[in-house]
Design a protein around this motif. Sequence first.
Motif, short mmCIF file in Angstrom:
data_model
loop_
_atom_site.label_atom_id
_atom_site.label_comp_id
_atom_site.label_asym_id
_atom_site.label_seq_id
_atom_site.Cartn_x
_atom_site.Cartn_y
_atom_site.Cartn_z
N GLU A 62 0.84 -1.20 0.00
CA GLU A 62 0.00 0.00 0.00
C GLU A 62 0.87 1.25 0.00
O GLU A 62 0.56 2.25 -0.66
N SER A 63 2.01 1.19 0.67
CA SER A 63 2.92 2.34 0.75
C SER A 63 3.56 2.69 -0.60
O SER A 63 4.13 3.76 -0.75
N GLU A 64 3.46 1.79 -1.59
CA GLU A 64 4.02 2.04 -2.92
C GLU A 64 3.03 2.74 -3.84
O GLU A 64 3.31 2.94 -5.01
N THR A 65 1.86 3.09 -3.33
CA THR A 65 0.83 3.70 -4.17
C THR A 65 0.67 5.18 -3.83
O THR A 65 1.20 5.66 -2.84
N HIS A 66 -0.07 5.87 -4.66
CA HIS A 66 -0.44 7.26 -4.40
C HIS A 66 -1.88 7.45 -4.83
O HIS A 66 -2.41 6.69 -5.63
N SER A 67 -2.52 8.45 -4.28
CA SER A 67 -3.92 8.68 -4.61
C SER A 67 -4.02 9.58 -5.85
O SER A 67 -3.12 10.35 -6.15
N CYS A 68 -5.13 9.47 -6.52
CA CYS A 68 -5.41 10.29 -7.70
C CYS A 68 -5.90 11.66 -7.23
O CYS A 68 -6.77 11.73 -6.35
N PRO A 69 -5.39 12.74 -7.81
CA PRO A 69 -5.86 14.07 -7.39
C PRO A 69 -7.27 14.39 -7.87
O PRO A 69 -7.87 15.36 -7.41
N HIS A 70 -7.83 13.59 -8.79
CA HIS A 70 -9.16 13.83 -9.33
C HIS A 70 -9.99 12.54 -9.34
O HIS A 70 -10.38 12.05 -10.42
N PRO A 71 -10.28 11.95 -8.18
CA PRO A 71 -11.00 10.66 -8.17
C PRO A 71 -12.38 10.74 -8.79
O PRO A 71 -12.88 9.73 -9.31
N GLU A 72 -13.01 11.91 -8.80
CA GLU A 72 -14.35 12.03 -9.39
C GLU A 72 -14.35 11.70 -10.88
O GLU A 72 -15.36 11.31 -11.44
N SER A 73 -13.21 11.82 -11.54
CA SER A 73 -13.13 11.53 -12.97
C SER A 73 -13.22 10.04 -13.26
O SER A 73 -13.38 9.63 -14.41
N HIS A 74 -13.13 9.20 -12.24
CA HIS A 74 -13.15 7.75 -12.43
C HIS A 74 -14.51 7.14 -12.13
O HIS A 74 -14.70 5.94 -12.31
N ILE A 75 -15.43 7.92 -11.64
CA ILE A 75 -16.74 7.40 -11.30
C ILE A 75 -17.66 7.48 -12.51
O ILE A 75 -17.72 8.50 -13.18
N ARG A 76 -18.35 6.37 -12.79
CA ARG A 76 -19.26 6.43 -13.93
C ARG A 76 -20.67 6.64 -13.47
O ARG A 76 -21.05 6.48 -12.40
#
Length: 76
Positions: A62-76
Amino acid sequence: MLDETTNEWWTRDFAQHGRDAKSIFKTYSLEDGRFCWKTDRDGAGDIIEVKHKGPVGITFKESETHSCPHPESHIR
């Protein structure tokens, strides 16, 4: 992104390996601080049943990941 209904984490699959059914998404479970690959999914979110998965990316910390600055763009 976390699907709070299934408790699976979804990522985009930019490599899109595969012959007939291209993988657009991958799903993972989070277990003891590691993401564990569950399935590859097509553009509709349906599981790609016959999919070979090599050793790279089956699990990662989990420590090797980062969050997306725009998660709303991935919701359909």
